[in-house]
Design a protein around this motif. Structure first.
Motif, PDB file in Angstrom:
ATOM      1  N   PRO A 180       0.818  -1.228   0.000  1.00 17.55           N
ATOM      2  CA  PRO A 180       0.000   0.000   0.000  1.00 17.55           C
ATOM      3  C   PRO A 180       0.848   1.273   0.000  1.00 17.55           C
ATOM      4  O   PRO A 180       0.507   2.243  -0.684  1.00 17.55           O
ATOM      5  N   LEU A 181       1.966   1.265   0.737  1.00 17.31           N
ATOM      6  CA  LEU A 181       2.829   2.444   0.761  1.00 17.31           C
ATOM      7  C   LEU A 181       3.485   2.648  -0.601  1.00 17.31           C
ATOM      8  O   LEU A 181       3.568   3.776  -1.098  1.00 17.31           O
ATOM      9  N   ALA A 182       3.920   1.564  -1.231  1.00 13.56           N
ATOM     10  CA  ALA A 182       4.515   1.664  -2.568  1.00 13.56           C
ATOM     11  C   ALA A 182       3.496   2.226  -3.560  1.00 13.56           C
ATOM     12  O   ALA A 182       3.828   3.088  -4.383  1.00 13.56           O
ATOM     13  N   CYS A 183       2.262   1.771  -3.483  1.00 17.12           N
ATOM     14  CA  CYS A 183       1.202   2.268  -4.378  1.00 17.12           C
ATOM     15  C   CYS A 183       0.927   3.753  -4.127  1.00 17.12           C
ATOM     16  O   CYS A 183       0.711   4.519  -5.081  1.00 17.12           O
ATOM     17  N   LEU A 184       0.954   4.161  -2.868  1.00 11.90           N
ATOM     18  CA  LEU A 184       0.777   5.579  -2.547  1.00 11.90           C
ATOM     19  C   LEU A 184       1.899   6.396  -3.185  1.00 11.90           C
ATOM     20  O   LEU A 184       1.654   7.439  -3.787  1.00 11.90           O
ATOM     21  N   LEU A 185       3.122   5.914  -3.083  1.00  9.14           N
ATOM     22  CA  LEU A 185       4.257   6.629  -3.670  1.00  9.14           C
ATOM     23  C   LEU A 185       4.113   6.727  -5.190  1.00  9.14           C
ATOM     24  O   LEU A 185       4.368   7.779  -5.775  1.00  9.14           O
ATOM     25  N   LEU A 186       3.701   5.637  -5.814  1.00 11.85           N
ATOM     26  CA  LEU A 186       3.521   5.649  -7.265  1.00 11.85           C
ATOM     27  C   LEU A 186       2.481   6.694  -7.676  1.00 11.85           C
ATOM     28  O   LEU A 186       2.618   7.338  -8.718  1.00 11.85           O
ATOM     29  N   SER A 187       1.473   6.877  -6.845  1.00 11.60           N
ATOM     30  CA  SER A 187       0.411   7.841  -7.173  1.00 11.60           C
ATOM     31  C   SER A 187       0.847   9.293  -6.955  1.00 11.60           C
ATOM     32  O   SER A 187       0.182  10.210  -7.417  1.00 11.60           O
ATOM     33  N   LEU A 188       1.961   9.498  -6.276  1.00 18.57           N
ATOM     34  CA  LEU A 188       2.424  10.857  -5.969  1.00 18.57           C
ATOM     35  C   LEU A 188       3.369  11.423  -7.017  1.00 18.57           C
ATOM     36  O   LEU A 188       3.886  12.525  -6.849  1.00 18.57           O
ATOM     37  N   ASP A 189       3.622  10.696  -8.091  1.00 21.28           N
ATOM     38  CA  ASP A 189       4.638  11.129  -9.043  1.00 21.28           C
ATOM     39  C   ASP A 189       4.330  12.473  -9.692  1.00 21.28           C
ATOM     40  O   ASP A 189       5.229  13.182 -10.092  1.00 21.28           O
ATOM     41  N   SER A 190       3.068  12.860  -9.767  1.00 20.40           N
ATOM     42  CA  SER A 190       2.755  14.181 -10.334  1.00 20.40           C
ATOM     43  C   SER A 190       3.078  15.295  -9.343  1.00 20.40           C
ATOM     44  O   SER A 190       3.359  16.421  -9.742  1.00 20.40           O
ATOM     45  N   THR A 191       3.061  14.979  -8.056  1.00 19.47           N
ATOM     46  CA  THR A 191       3.383  15.952  -7.022  1.00 19.47           C
ATOM     47  C   THR A 191       4.887  15.979  -6.735  1.00 19.47           C
ATOM     48  O   THR A 191       5.478  17.041  -6.560  1.00 19.47           O
ATOM     49  N   TYR A 192       5.472  14.794  -6.690  1.00 15.72           N
ATOM     50  CA  TYR A 192       6.897  14.648  -6.380  1.00 15.72           C
ATOM     51  C   TYR A 192       7.459  13.541  -7.256  1.00 15.72           C
ATOM     52  O   TYR A 192       7.283  12.360  -6.973  1.00 15.72           O
ATOM     53  N   GLU A 193       8.084  13.931  -8.362  1.00 10.95           N
ATOM     54  CA  GLU A 193       8.503  12.985  -9.393  1.00 10.95           C
ATOM     55  C   GLU A 193       9.345  11.814  -8.872  1.00 10.95           C
ATOM     56  O   GLU A 193       9.135  10.676  -9.299  1.00 10.95           O
ATOM     57  N   PRO A 194      10.306  12.014  -7.957  1.00 11.20           N
ATOM     58  CA  PRO A 194      11.093  10.876  -7.466  1.00 11.20           C
ATOM     59  C   PRO A 194      10.271   9.838  -6.702  1.00 11.20           C
ATOM     60  O   PRO A 194      10.737   8.717  -6.484  1.00 11.20           O
ATOM     61  N   ALA A 195       9.052  10.180  -6.310  1.00  9.85           N
ATOM     62  CA  ALA A 195       8.216   9.227  -5.569  1.00  9.85           C
ATOM     63  C   ALA A 195       7.944   7.982  -6.403  1.00  9.85           C
ATOM     64  O   ALA A 195       7.833   6.879  -5.854  1.00  9.85           O
ATOM     65  N   PHE A 196       7.856   8.130  -7.721  1.00 13.30           N
ATOM     66  CA  PHE A 196       7.613   6.973  -8.583  1.00 13.30           C
ATOM     67  C   PHE A 196       8.756   5.966  -8.441  1.00 13.30           C
ATOM     68  O   PHE A 196       8.522   4.779  -8.229  1.00 13.30           O
ATOM     69  N   GLN A 197       9.988   6.449  -8.542  1.00 11.97           N
ATOM     70  CA  GLN A 197      11.140   5.544  -8.430  1.00 11.97           C
ATOM     71  C   GLN A 197      11.238   4.964  -7.025  1.00 11.97           C
ATOM     72  O   GLN A 197      11.579   3.791  -6.852  1.00 11.97           O
ATOM     73  N   LEU A 198      10.924   5.753  -6.013  1.00  8.79           N
ATOM     74  CA  LEU A 198      10.927   5.234  -4.637  1.00  8.79           C
ATOM     75  C   LEU A 198       9.897   4.120  -4.481  1.00  8.79           C
ATOM     76  O   LEU A 198      10.147   3.121  -3.805  1.00  8.79           O
ATOM     77  N   GLY A 199       8.732   4.279  -5.113  1.00 12.61           N
ATOM     78  CA  GLY A 199       7.698   3.240  -5.083  1.00 12.61           C
ATOM     79  C   GLY A 199       8.151   1.983  -5.808  1.00 12.61           C
ATOM     80  O   GLY A 199       7.929   0.865  -5.337  1.00 12.61           O
TER      81      GLY A 199
END
Length: 189
Positions: free
Chosen positions: A82-101
């Motif tokens: 669930p945390l990884a999915c949340l990070l993936l959804s944040l990529d428009s707000t914080y682009e590195p969140a996608f890679q962190l997810g």
């Protein structure tokens, strides 16, 4: 009478009230959540997703993106799908969140989640590489990959994807469409 509180009780009886107090500065709320999460981790207790989600929302709201990045990179926040999915959804707000997810899903060995996330972003080749590296290429749905490749408008990508799945194209729902597109673009078959 049990004196131990569950994460759900702490959420509903304590944190929801404290976090909704406008007079408390956001940094105080962040520190409070971090300390509670740290305490639960030290005692090896389950951490309710609400705490991670709320912490991340506060960090984003306060513009503390570097701090969020550090908490994730140094795994202060425990890995979970669930945390990884949340990070993936944040990529428009914080682009590195996608890679962190993606990195978190990788640590969790969730190759299917990684492949789906990469395809949603239109990254067909990395998704295929992930499938190959994990030995899941036979389980992949050819139609999913071919749809993304066809929609990209990149003929070379479509050609390579089609050739990769060539033996299995006939098994996908939209096989006639993909075969016709392939023939139309490359005059083969």
């Amino acid at each position: 009478v049990s004196t131990q509180s569950t994460g759900e009780e702490m959420k509903t009886e304590v944190f929801v009230h404290v976090l909704n107090k406008d007079e408390l500065p956001p940094n105080y709320k962040i520190s409070l959540l971090l300390e509670y999460i740290r305490s639960l981790r030290v005692h090896k207790l389950r951490i309710h997703f609400f705490f991670y989600e709320t912490l991340i929302q506060l960090l984003l709201r306060c513009g503390q993106l570097y701090r969020l990045h550090q908490l994730l990179q140094f795994q202060v926040l425990g890995d979970s799908v669930p945390l990884a999915c949340l990070l993936l959804s944040l990529d428009s707000t914080y682009e590195p969140a996608f890679q962190l997810g993606i990195d978190m899903m990788s640590r969790l060995s969730d190759c299917t989640g990684i492949i789906d996330a990469l395809l949603r972003k239109g990254h067909v080749t990395p998704a295929l590489k992930c499938a190959l590296a994990s030995g899941q290429e036979e389980k992949c749905e050819a139609g999913k990959f071919l749809r993304v490749a066809a929609d990209s408008g990149d003929n070379v990508l479509f050609y390579n994807t089609y050739r990769f799945f060539e033996g299995r194209v006939a098994g996908c729902e939209e096989s006639e469409e993909f075969v016709a597109l392939y023939k139309g673009l490359f005059n083969e078959l």
